[in-house]
Write a protein that holds these residues in place. Structure first.
Motif, mmCIF file in Angstrom:
data_model
loop_
_atom_site.group_PDB
_atom_site.id
_atom_site.type_symbol
_atom_site.label_atom_id
_atom_site.label_comp_id
_atom_site.label_asym_id
_atom_site.label_seq_id
_atom_site.Cartn_x
_atom_site.Cartn_y
_atom_site.Cartn_z
ATOM 1 N N THR A 1 -17.982 23.741 11.570
ATOM 2 C CA THR A 1 -16.932 22.704 11.501
ATOM 3 C C THR A 1 -15.688 23.434 12.043
ATOM 4 N N HIS B 1 -15.792 24.254 16.060
ATOM 5 C CA HIS B 1 -15.689 23.004 16.645
ATOM 6 C C HIS B 1 -14.328 22.671 16.896
ATOM 7 N N PRO C 1 -13.518 22.175 20.732
ATOM 8 C CA PRO C 1 -14.499 21.166 20.915
ATOM 9 C C PRO C 1 -15.336 21.194 21.866
ATOM 10 N N LYS D 1 -20.439 25.112 22.979
ATOM 11 C CA LYS D 1 -21.520 24.679 22.472
ATOM 12 C C LYS D 1 -21.840 25.608 21.244
ATOM 13 N N LEU D 2 -22.233 25.111 20.090
ATOM 14 C CA LEU D 2 -22.316 26.038 18.808
ATOM 15 C C LEU D 2 -23.756 26.202 18.334
ATOM 16 N N PRO E 1 -21.248 19.615 13.613
ATOM 17 C CA PRO E 1 -21.448 20.102 14.834
ATOM 18 C C PRO E 1 -22.507 21.129 14.961
ATOM 19 N N ASP F 1 -25.133 22.510 18.170
ATOM 20 C CA ASP F 1 -25.501 22.223 19.445
ATOM 21 C C ASP F 1 -26.832 22.878 19.818
#
Length: 449
Positions: A184, A187, A191, A194-195, A225, A227
Motif C-alpha cells: 500500500t 503504491h 501508483p 508494478k508491485l 495493490p 500486480d
C-alpha cells in the motif's frame, strides 16, 4: 535476492578461459535477446553491478537486455547505511544507464530480512516505530525513483519452505500485515509502478508456492495493490520443476503478472560439454514455460556472466550458473534462451575425425510430434551408437523406429537396432520417433555415448 560476486579466483579464470575456447563466439549478426523477447511480448533482464557498467560488461548489458535489476544497489543496507543518511550513488548509476539504453528497471528490494543496516536490525523498536521506519524507507526510495522504475520487488522471501511465514524483524514486529502495508505504501509513492512479492523455491507447485498463491489471492480480495509474483528460479542443473508452467499459469489465472526474477542454473564444477548441454536444455525449458503463458512478462537472469555470480561464494564447488562465461563469451545456455525466444541456434561444424548427432522435428500437431535424429561421421566411423538427450519441456516419446529408445523422466537414450549400428566414414544413420508435448517443444542437444 543474492549478492553479486565481485572477486575472481585464479581457478575460475582458468575455468573461464577453457570455456571461452570451447564456446561458440557471439556474432554481430545474432539477434539480441531483447529483440527476440520483444517479438514475443516479453522482457528479458539481468541483474547488474553498477560499477561494472563499462567496457564489454556494459556493452553486453546494454545490447542484450531490456531490463536491469540492481543486484545490491537498492537494498536497505546500501541506500541507508546510517539512519537518515542515504546513498543513492550506485542506484542512480544503474537507472541512468538503463535510461540511456532504453531499458526498464526492476527495483530490488524494499522489504527483506537480509542486507539490512545494523542500526535497524540491532535497534529496539516499538511496533509503531518499526512501522514508521518501514513506511518512511519505502516512501523515500520509491518516491525518489517515481516514474523511473517499471516494477518493484516490494516484499522479498516472506515464507518458510513449509508455507508458514518466515520469522523476521518485520513479521515478528508487525505481523503478517506488514506485507499489505508495504504494498500500500509503495503504491502511494508511485501508483504507476508494478508491485511484486518475490520468493525462491516457489517455481513449481509445492507448499511454499501454494502459500504465496493463497496470500496473493487474499490480498487481491482485500483490494491491496498487488500486480505480480516473482519466481526467483535459483535452480540446480537438471532440476527444473516439471510443474513450472502449470504454476506460472495458476498465478496468472489470479489476475497478476508473473516474472522469473533471478534465474541461474548452477552445476558442480568443473563444467564440461555434457553439463553445459544440460544447462542449455534447462534454460530453454524455463524460458519456454514463460513464453507459453501470456501473463509471464519478464525473465531476468541473476547476473549474465559467471564472473558476476553469487553462486561460487555461496555453494562451494558449484558455479558456471549464468549464460556467459567469465570472459563474456556466450555459453550454450545463451543459445538456449535465444532458441526459446524464437532465435536460431548456430550449429558449429563437426570437429575433424568425429561423429555427431542432429535432432529435428519433422512434423507437429495438437499435442503430438514426429522427430528424427541423424548420426553422421566424417573422418571417423562407428560400429555401434547410443544417442542421449534431455527434453526441456516435459516431452514424452511414445514410439520409436530404427532404434531402441528408453526414457526416464526427462532423459532419453536411444541405441542402434541390430541392423544399423555401423556408421562408416562419410556415412549416416537416421532413426525416428513419435512423441507428445504440451506448451512448448524445444529442440534438445543430442550427445553420442
Amino acid at each position: 535476492m543474492r549478492s553479486l560476486r565481485t572477486g575472481l579466483s585464479l581457478a575460475s579464470l582458468v575455468t573461464g578461459l577453457a570455456l571461452l575456447l570451447a564456446a561458440p563466439a557471439a556474432h554481430a549478426a545474432d539477434t539480441p535477446l531483447r529483440d527476440l523477447a520483444a517479438a514475443k511480448g516479453k522482457v528479458i533482464g539481468t541483474a547488474v553491478t553498477g560499477s561494472k557498467l563499462t567496457g564489454a560488461y556494459g556493452d553486453i548489458a546494454g545490447a542484450q537486455f531490456s531490463s536491469l535489476t540492481p543486484g545490491n544497489a537498492m537494498k536497505w543496507g546500501t541506500v541507508e547505511p546510517a539512519q537518515g543518511t542515504f546513498d543513492w550513488t550506485e542506484a542512480d548509476q544503474i537507472v541512468a544507464f538503463a535510461q540511456a539504453h532504453n531499458q526498464q528497471v526492476r527495483g530490488h528490494t524494499l522489504v527483506w530480512h537480509n542486507q539490512n543496516p545494523s542500526w535497524l536490525t540491532n535497534g529496539s523498536w516499538t511496533p509503531a516505530q518499526l512501522s514508521g521506519l518501514l513506511q518512511n524507507h519505502i516512501s523515500t526510495e520509491v518516491g525518489r525513483y517515481k516514474g523511473k522504475i517499471a516494477s518493484w520487488d516490494v516484499v522479498n522471501e516472506p515464507f518458510n519452505e513449509d508455507g508458514t511465514y518466515r520469522p523476521t524483524l518485520w513479521y515478528d514486529g508487525l505481523g503478517a500485515d506488514y506485507i499489505a502495508n508495504a504494498l500500500t505504501w509503495a503504491h502511494a509513492a508511485d501508483p504507476a509502478a508494478k508491485l511484486y512479492i518475490n520468493d525462491y523455491n516457489v517455481e513449481g507447485v509445492n507448499a511454499k508456492s501454494t502459500a504465496l498463491y493463497n496470500l496473493v489471492k487474499s490480498l487481491k480480495a482485500r483490494g491491496v495493490p498487488i500486480d505480480g509474483v516473482g519466481l526467483q528460479a535459483h535452480l540446480i542443473l537438471g532440476q527444473v520443476p516439471s510443474t513450472l508452467q502449470q504454476n506460472i499459469q495458476r498465478f496468472a489465472d489470479l489476475g497478476v503478472d508473473v516474472a522469473i526474477t533471478e534465474l541461474d542454473i548452477r552445476m558442480a564444477l568443473p563444467a564440461d560439454s555434457a553439463k553445459l548441454a544440460q544447462q542449455k536444455a534447462d534454460f530453454t525449458s524455463v524460458v519456454a514455460a514463460c513464453v507459453a503463458v501470456t501473463r509471464c512478462v519478464n525473465v531476468t537472469v541473476w547476473g549474465f556472466t559467471d564472473s558476476d555470480s553469487w553462486v561460487p561464494g555461496t555453494f562451494p564447488g558449484y558455479g558456471a550458473a549464468t549464460p556467459y562465461d567469465e570472459n563474456y563469451a556466450p555459453k550454450p545456455a545463451y543459445y538456449g534462451i535465444s532458441g526459446a525466444l524464437g532465435g536460431t541456434t548456430p550449429t558449429p561444424p563437426p570437429p575433424a575425425g568425429a561423429c555427431q548427432a542432429a535432432y529435428s522435428v519433422t512434423s507437429q500437431w495438437n499435442t503430438g510430434f514426429t522427430g528424427q535424429v541423424t548420426i553422421s561421421c566424417s573422418g571417423a566411423s562407428l560400429s555401434s551408437w547410443k544417442a542421449n538427450w534431455t527434453f526441456g519441456a516435459g516431452q514424452q516419446i511414445t514410439q520409436a523406429w530404427n532404434a531402441t529408445c528408453t526414457q526416464s523422466g526427462t532423459v532419453v537414450s536411444c541405441a542402434n537396432a541390430s541392423y544399423n549400428g555401423s556408421v562408416p566414414d562419410g556415412g549416416s544413420v537416421t532413426f525416428g520417433f513419435n512423441g507428445s508435448w504440451s506448451g512448448s517443444n524445444p529442440v534438445p542437444v543430442v550427445t553420442l555415448g
